[in-house]
Design an enzyme around this catalytic site. Sequence first.
Site, PDB file in Angstrom:
ATOM      1  CG  PHE A   1       0.040   7.833 -16.582  1.00  0.00           C
ATOM      2  CD1 PHE A   1      -0.046   7.665 -17.885  1.00  0.00           C
ATOM      3  CD2 PHE A   1      -0.251   8.983 -16.165  1.00  0.00           C
ATOM      4  CE1 PHE A   1      -0.479   8.604 -18.748  1.00  0.00           C
ATOM      5  CE2 PHE A   1      -0.729   9.931 -16.924  1.00  0.00           C
ATOM      6  CZ  PHE A   1      -0.779   9.837 -18.374  1.00  0.00           C
TER       7      PHE A   1
ATOM      8  NE  ARG B   1      -7.063   4.435  -2.890  1.00  0.00           N
ATOM      9  CZ  ARG B   1      -6.460   3.503  -3.593  1.00  0.00           C
ATOM     10  NH1 ARG B   1      -7.297   2.834  -4.407  1.00  0.00           N
ATOM     11  NH2 ARG B   1      -5.057   3.001  -3.301  1.00  0.00           N
TER      12      ARG B   1
ATOM     13  CD  GLU C   1      -4.823  -4.296  -5.217  1.00  0.00           C
ATOM     14  OE1 GLU C   1      -3.971  -3.515  -5.368  1.00  0.00           O
ATOM     15  OE2 GLU C   1      -6.095  -4.254  -4.924  1.00  0.00           O
TER      16      GLU C   1
ATOM     17  CD  GLU D   1      -3.499  -2.042  -1.070  1.00  0.00           C
ATOM     18  OE1 GLU D   1      -3.670  -0.641  -1.018  1.00  0.00           O
ATOM     19  OE2 GLU D   1      -2.739  -2.659  -1.754  1.00  0.00           O
TER      20      GLU D   1
HETATM   21  C1  GLA Z   1      -3.336  -0.640  -4.128  1.00  0.00           C
HETATM   22  C2  GLA Z   1      -4.842  -0.504  -4.163  1.00  0.00           C
HETATM   23  C3  GLA Z   1      -5.346  -0.298  -5.486  1.00  0.00           C
HETATM   24  C4  GLA Z   1      -4.477   0.391  -6.149  1.00  0.00           C
HETATM   25  C5  GLA Z   1      -3.126  -0.110  -6.257  1.00  0.00           C
HETATM   26  C6  GLA Z   1      -2.142   0.739  -7.087  1.00  0.00           C
HETATM   27  O1  GLA Z   1      -2.813  -1.998  -4.244  1.00  0.00           O
HETATM   28  O2  GLA Z   1      -5.632  -1.676  -3.565  1.00  0.00           O
HETATM   29  O3  GLA Z   1      -6.738   0.086  -5.477  1.00  0.00           O
HETATM   30  O4  GLA Z   1      -4.662   1.594  -5.760  1.00  0.00           O
HETATM   31  O5  GLA Z   1      -2.644  -0.020  -4.813  1.00  0.00           O
HETATM   32  O6  GLA Z   1      -0.740   0.366  -6.852  1.00  0.00           O
END
Ligand code: GLA
Length: 683
Positions: A377, A130, A327, A169
């Site tokens: 996971f 990604r 998050e 992010e």
């Molecule tokens: C980041 C990303 C999410 C996911 C989490 C996993 O916060 O924004 O898409 O990949 O990590 O911890």
Amino acid sequence: MRFPRTAPRSDGGTMTASRPWPVGVTGLAYGGDYNPEQWPQDVRVEDVELMREAGVNLVSVAIFAWATLEPREGEYDWGWLDETMDRLADAGIKVALATATASPPPWLTRSHPEILPVTEDGTVLGQGGRQSYAVSSPVFREYALRMTRAIAERYAEHPALALWHVDNELGCHVPHDFSDNAAEAFRAWLQRRYRSIETLNEAWGTAFWSQRYDSFEEILPPRAAPTYANPTQQLDFARFSSDELLTHYRALRDVLREVTPHIPTTTNLMCSSATKWMDYFSWSDDLDLVANDHYLISADPRGHIELALAADLTRGVAGGDPWVLMEHSTSAVNWQPRNRAKAPGEMLRNSLSHVARGADGIMFFQWRQSRAGAEKFHSAMYPHAGRDSDVWRGTVTLGRALEALAPVRGSRVLSRAAIVVDYPSWWAAELDSHPTNALSYPGELLRWYTALWDLGISVDLVPVTADLAGYDLVIAPTLYAVRDADAARLAAAAEGGAQVVVTFFSGIVDENDHVRLGGYPGAFRDLLGVRTEEFHPLLEDEVHHLDDGASADLWSEKTHLEGAQAVRTWADGPLHGWPAITRRATGEGAAWYVAARPSAAGLEALVGEIAAAAGIEPTVSGLHRDVEALRRFAEDGTTYLFVLNHSDRDQVVQVSGRELLRGTEADGAFTVHAGAAAVFQES
Ligand code: GLA
């Protein structure tokens, strides 16, 4: 930027929450990333029923949905998203809708491979993971803008739409891109910064090693080179990379503002001790609402302290305003070396620690645990195991808790202590070819933060440009690169009555990473009343002692007193008898220089001494060291006391008021059981 003044000196004028809130979300926000495109219809229907059961009121949708929404160039498939938005709206659940631009679809990287990012050593990062885009690529930006406009126009009037979530992010996987597109954008950035090539040559010190440039066209990013790249080039590249991501954010945000001026915009930052990719403070004014992602370092038995640091840092980036935790994880993640599941009560305490530190929303990655893909996971709000699981029960419990805490929204944290955090100093202090490679900027930050945490003292993490006038204690750990004006602000704080602490390897260079001559710590020599003639970094495993008995490692320096008094001297080692920690009275306050790295116990004793000089008391006295207590202050004078017991012993607190999680009255001694949490609306 705005910072609240300290509680005792507060005139109340800075208490009003001044950032917009997701439209239509009542109380605290609760939810997570929601990826219905990974699931069949019956699961999507069940999702919304489960969300209602858990009290979810906000979900982030379509973050990684570009390839699903635009399966072929220019052909959109909105069907599933239309249905999702409608279903959520019918259930009264609001949406933080993403621009869907966080990962370009395969057709785009295939038709335009020039958008792919490039590493320092020239490796092109392909698709299949990604975030495979170079943020400087004009082609990528054009496609991202087009997708953003399409989604904004499609859902502009949708009743579920509450907040825009730009990308995801930003810079998480590619903080620094070294592609030709980046090179071109870097040159343009440098031209704006320096105007003439002579000025750049001066700033970069290019008389060294035959690096003189004759024109901007000759300049490249600091790609892999036979030996150390020019330090100022590296520092400027870090500044540029942060700005470049911000420029991309702004462009997408401007489209959203144009199409939906009534909807606030944010993106999920990554403020923590682990992330130095961007100067997050420089993003503050561009974010309508500040949002952060944070993941507990599960191998750290006291990881709740780093979590608290990240939360306080996010509040600092928000200028003291409430913010949203976009998050975190209900339990284990999938990307640490050993992914520990959280203990009973740990997720609730983690969540409430963020709330105690100013978060008005608690969200997760992700709503439903994936059954396929790289993150299957990684824990989620609704786990593989289904309803009969502690994780799901924890999700429901947290929903109830946040409902009970609705009155907390908009209240603020008021601290009398501040730690100055400076990303350019972080970047520059950790460059290569320095007195020691073992110095970690966030490591030092966390050490000082931990000492305050253990003493139960609330602290704001503020940028070097912050107005420090309201603080009684200001700590500047490893503030390596400073401008004169920043140094003057610290001096003024001491003059004005604060205890100001400066630690080793501070004030050494200016903003171009040029040494301030005449002795260290250049910019702070006068304030501190000291002059260091030479650094004496310690070797690995080398430990000496201070005259209070504390051990100290990593650092020492040959420091002359020029107006200061020694508070601790070296009791052994090559600098036996030389000052290690000094204090100089100035104006109404004092300036302390900590030219050593004492052990945790030594540091806590020192910070206790300095906090006492500043007249700062713990939020609640006499607590076990792993019990966290913090207060939020509402504009109407109501105060909320959070007590989070991370220890394995019950903790009795003296409090009167209403305990919101249990809905009971507290009058006098209240026991917060081992691992439990309590929040008191104090009377
Ligand atoms: C980041 C990303 C999410 C996911 C989490 C996993 O916060 O924004 O898409 O990949 O990590 O911890």
